[in-house]
Design an enzyme around this catalytic site. Sequence first.
Site, PDB file in Angstrom:
ATOM      1  N   GLY A   1       2.497  -0.710 -36.401  1.00 17.61           N
ATOM      2  CA  GLY A   1       0.984  -0.917 -36.681  1.00 17.61           C
ATOM      3  C   GLY A   1       0.055  -0.982 -35.611  1.00 17.61           C
TER       4      GLY A   1
ATOM      5  N   ARG B   1       5.336   4.896 -38.198  1.00 17.12           N
ATOM      6  CA  ARG B   1       6.399   3.783 -38.270  1.00 17.12           C
ATOM      7  C   ARG B   1       7.591   5.274 -38.689  1.00 17.12           C
ATOM      8  NH1 ARG B   1       4.688  -1.132 -38.764  1.00 17.12           N
ATOM      9  NH2 ARG B   1       2.631  -1.614 -39.761  1.00 17.12           N
TER      10      ARG B   1
ATOM     11  N   ASP C   1       7.844  -5.925 -33.523  1.00 17.82           N
ATOM     12  CA  ASP C   1       9.142  -6.211 -33.874  1.00 17.82           C
ATOM     13  C   ASP C   1       9.926  -4.880 -34.103  1.00 17.82           C
ATOM     14  OD1 ASP C   1      11.085  -8.509 -35.114  1.00 17.82           O
ATOM     15  OD2 ASP C   1      11.164  -6.837 -36.178  1.00 17.82           O
TER      16      ASP C   1
ATOM     17  N   THR D   1       0.413  -6.169 -31.496  1.00 23.10           N
ATOM     18  CA  THR D   1       0.430  -6.629 -32.955  1.00 23.10           C
ATOM     19  C   THR D   1      -0.580  -7.259 -33.062  1.00 23.10           C
ATOM     20  OG1 THR D   1       1.754  -7.163 -34.826  1.00 23.10           O
ATOM     21  CG2 THR D   1       2.720  -7.814 -32.616  1.00 23.10           C
TER      22      THR D   1
ATOM     23  N   ASP E   1       0.158  -9.411 -35.660  1.00 19.75           N
ATOM     24  CA  ASP E   1       0.556 -10.547 -36.460  1.00 19.75           C
ATOM     25  C   ASP E   1       1.223 -11.975 -35.441  1.00 19.75           C
ATOM     26  OD1 ASP E   1       0.613  -8.937 -38.561  1.00 19.75           O
ATOM     27  OD2 ASP E   1       2.510  -8.167 -37.899  1.00 19.75           O
TER      28      ASP E   1
ATOM     29  N   ASP F   1       3.859 -12.519 -34.017  1.00 21.31           N
ATOM     30  CA  ASP F   1       5.160 -13.001 -34.433  1.00 21.31           C
ATOM     31  C   ASP F   1       6.132 -12.681 -33.376  1.00 21.31           C
ATOM     32  OD1 ASP F   1       4.986 -10.096 -34.930  1.00 21.31           O
ATOM     33  OD2 ASP F   1       5.775 -10.380 -36.769  1.00 21.31           O
TER      34      ASP F   1
ATOM     35  N   ARG G   1       2.461  -9.857 -41.798  1.00 19.18           N
ATOM     36  CA  ARG G   1       3.852  -9.574 -42.191  1.00 19.18           C
ATOM     37  C   ARG G   1       4.732 -10.543 -42.628  1.00 19.18           C
ATOM     38  NH1 ARG G   1       8.443  -7.222 -39.207  1.00 19.18           N
ATOM     39  NH2 ARG G   1       8.048  -8.545 -37.601  1.00 19.18           N
TER      40      ARG G   1
HETATM   41  O1  F6P Z   1       2.398  -5.550 -38.404  1.00 20.08           O
HETATM   42  C1  F6P Z   1       0.876  -5.184 -38.474  1.00 20.08           C
HETATM   43  C2  F6P Z   1       0.731  -5.173 -40.014  1.00 20.08           C
HETATM   44  O2  F6P Z   1      -0.897  -4.976 -40.088  1.00 20.08           O
HETATM   45  C3  F6P Z   1       1.118  -6.323 -40.670  1.00 20.08           C
HETATM   46  O3  F6P Z   1       0.195  -7.468 -40.655  1.00 20.08           O
HETATM   47  C4  F6P Z   1       0.925  -5.751 -41.964  1.00 20.08           C
HETATM   48  O4  F6P Z   1       1.928  -6.278 -43.157  1.00 20.08           O
HETATM   49  C5  F6P Z   1       1.610  -4.215 -42.150  1.00 20.08           C
HETATM   50  O5  F6P Z   1       1.302  -4.073 -40.453  1.00 20.08           O
HETATM   51  C6  F6P Z   1       0.960  -3.119 -42.767  1.00 20.08           C
HETATM   52  O6  F6P Z   1       1.470  -1.850 -42.368  1.00 20.08           O
HETATM   53  P1  F6P Z   1       0.823  -0.484 -42.955  1.00 20.08           P
HETATM   54  O7  F6P Z   1      -0.316  -0.387 -42.144  1.00 20.08           O
HETATM   55  O8  F6P Z   1       1.899   0.469 -42.200  1.00 20.08           O
HETATM   56  O9  F6P Z   1       0.516  -0.660 -44.236  1.00 20.08           O
END
Ligand code: F6P
Length: 327
Positions: free
Chosen positions: A15, A76, A107, A130, A132, A134, A176
């Site tokens: 992300g 991703r 992560d 990120t 998050d 985390d 997340r």
């Molecule tokens: O890791 C960053 C994040 O924004 C999380 O907070 C969220 O769960 C996820 O990515 C959403 O991912 P995507 O943009 O692939 O839907």
Amino acid sequence: MSANLNIIGVLTSGGDAPGMNAAIRAVTRAAIGQGIRVKAIYRGYKGLIDGEVKEFTSQDVSGIIQRGGTILKSARCTEFQTKEGREQAYQTILREQIDALVVIGGDGTFTGGRLFAQEYDIPVIGMPGTIDNDLWGTDATIGYDTSLSTITECIDKLRDTATSHERIFLVEVMGRDAGFLTLNAAIAGGCEAAIIPERATVMEQIEDAIGNGRRKSKNSSIVLVQEHAVEGGANAVAKMIEKEHPEYSTRVTVLGHLQRGGSPTAYDRILASRMGVAAIQALMDGQRNVMVGIQNDDIVLVPLSKAIHQKKDVKEDKWQAMLTLSI
Ligand code: F6P
């Protein structure tokens, strides 16, 4: 310069997060300043597999420190989770004569980078990018501060309409598996409750917060719901409240990807800049498979395995502050 460090590769993955551009700029300029060439890899590990590589000059990263998102694009990449995918990526490394990688992400980015480093004996340095926050071993990740400010601004706006209509707002926040954004935004936004994965919050606790608020001086409430804390998210919590209390009027706001956008705060720009310089220094010092982190305003290096696998918990005093101040 280390004998084996002539060319580095840099990529952003997972992300996107505000401040990633500042990180790319810092890595590029710090490396070039040390006589190391920089190859920018587009679309994260996908670009490494497909050979989407461009050599960067200092000018290529001009005017980007203030921009959200990532000029390198992000993805991703499930292919990189396979042995075949990583083998293809290694062919790009050989072809482009890349001696080491700087990977900016969270992560998943670090998990892939660590495996790749082990399999092909290539130094990998992680920079935590990120929203998050985390990752273990760093007080902050690039993008977290900006996201927190964005969420707080949204809460302030929602407060106006919640108060006018005497409603309960359930606001769904990203993160997340982590509740850092949610809990901190709840404190900053003066919210009545925060539902986060790290603390089992039963319905009665939410009712307490809302009930107390209503009985005393408040005629409205804002409850933050971390996206994965409750099955069904904020919508499910709204349904629970309406079932128990049909007299309350609820509204749901899912903040979604707004939380990932925008110009990075000064804090995130500075953090990304410091970490980028430190990443290059770490490579020059012969470090490998570590994440650049920040602890008590000092730059630290943390093994990637720890950053990924050790659990970072929310601070109990913050949880207590949120509960104490929500009445
Ligand atoms: O890791 C960053 C994040 O924004 C999380 O907070 C969220 O769960 C996820 O990515 C959403 O991912 P995507 O943009 O692939 O839907």
